[in-house]
Design an enzyme around this catalytic site. Structure first.
Site, short mmCIF file in Angstrom:
data_model
loop_
_atom_site.label_atom_id
_atom_site.label_comp_id
_atom_site.label_asym_id
_atom_site.label_seq_id
_atom_site.Cartn_x
_atom_site.Cartn_y
_atom_site.Cartn_z
N TYR A 180 0.84 -1.20 0.00
CA TYR A 180 0.00 0.00 0.00
C TYR A 180 0.87 1.25 0.00
O TYR A 180 0.66 2.18 -0.79
CB TYR A 180 -0.90 -0.02 1.23
CG TYR A 180 -1.67 1.25 1.50
CD1 TYR A 180 -2.91 1.46 0.91
CD2 TYR A 180 -1.17 2.24 2.35
CE1 TYR A 180 -3.63 2.62 1.16
CE2 TYR A 180 -1.87 3.40 2.61
CZ TYR A 180 -3.11 3.59 2.01
OH TYR A 180 -3.81 4.75 2.25
N LYS A 230 1.21 4.40 -2.80
CA LYS A 230 0.97 5.80 -2.45
C LYS A 230 2.21 6.66 -2.68
O LYS A 230 2.09 7.84 -3.05
CB LYS A 230 0.51 5.88 -0.99
CG LYS A 230 -0.84 5.19 -0.74
CD LYS A 230 -1.94 5.75 -1.64
CE LYS A 230 -3.31 5.18 -1.29
NZ LYS A 230 -4.40 5.76 -2.11
#
Length: 276
Positions: free
Chosen positions: A159, A163
């Site tokens: 994740y 990002k």
């Protein structure tokens, strides 16, 4: 004059909060995109000027058809919020005793968080260019990154990687799109109380670091207001420089985060060539 917004991941969390705030102004027609039909219909039914469109952001044709439908109806786009995302759904550090370990289940995560956001941005460019000339300089593309896109996150490394990629993407396209009258910025919220925060993820964080969707929405409204901003450390950014920014949202405070410093002349010159 009615302004037009398109929000992916708009049926819950930050996306829905932004849709609700825009809807309340009476100045916007809002189009929210999501994959969950029941949740999307419920969200749109609770608002006066908001329409739901069911689409999977990882499917380019579905996103493209949705953009085309909205643009054919509205004849303009003023604000696109590339917000669809999911949290880590695999334990990267799992241990396996023998043989080749099973493939990590990361495709859904990377497809939604990164590929889907890039598709949204690509389509936004196309339809911004076809919008009335009067909207130039007032068009906004905001991409949802995360505090995990600025700092490493051991709990959710994949994740965090997606990002980080979105921050780099924003900084890479921002200059060119500003030349075309579009302001591109990435918001990097801390840990926001949304459906994405599972009990397992929430357990990693103390209550005092959790922030609300309203904290994030407040910053988004600053970005689309066409005003200058002064962040919580006093950094002033004029409206004509308010693009290519990565903006950390930390509760009621927000900070414009600079790119890494240049360590020598060659580094600076290399980057100038990269962006020239």
């Amino acid at each position: 004059m009615v302004l037009v917004a398109l929000i992916t991941g708009g049926t819950s969390g930050i996306g829905l909060d932004v849709a609700q705030r825009l809807d309340l102004t009476g100045l916007w027609k809002v189009h929210i995109i999501g994959s969950n039909l029941e949740r999307g219909k419920a969200a749109a039914a609770s608002l006066k000027n908001t329409t739901f469109h069911q689409a999977d952001v990882t499917k380019y044709e579905q996103q493209g058809n949705t953009f085309q439908k909205i643009f054919n109806e509205e004849k303009r786009l003023d604000f696109v919020f590339a917000n669809a995302g999911v949290a880590e759904d695999t334990v990267f550090f799992s241990k396996h005793e023998t043989g080749i370990p099973p493939r990590p289940d990361i495709a859904g995560l990377t497809d939604i968080n990164l590929t889907g956001a890039i598709y949204t941005s690509y389509l936004a460019m196309h339809y911004f260019r076809r919008s009335p000339e009067v909207t130039m300089g007032k068009r906004n593309l905001i991409i949802t990154s995360s505090i995990g896109g600025l700092y490493p996150c051991m709990h959710t490394p994949v994740y965090s990687a997606t990002k980080h990629a979105l921050v780099g993407f924003t900084r890479s396209i921002g200059k060119q799109l500003w030349n075309e009258g579009v302001k591109v910025n990435a918001i990097c919220p801390g840990v926001v109380i949304t459906p994405l925060i599972t009990p397992e993820l929430k357990a990693y964080f103390s209550e005092k670091v959790l922030i609300t969707t309203s904290d994030v929405t407040n910053v988004i409204f600053k970005l689309i207001s066409q005003d200058d901003v002064r962040d919580s450390k006093g950094t002033f950014v004029s409206r004509d420089q308010l693009h290519s920014q990565a903006i950390l949202v930390s509760g009621e405070k927000y900070y414009c985060v600079d790119i890494p410093e240049y360590f020598d002349e060659v580094t600076q010159l290399t980057h100038q060539h990269m962006m020239g």
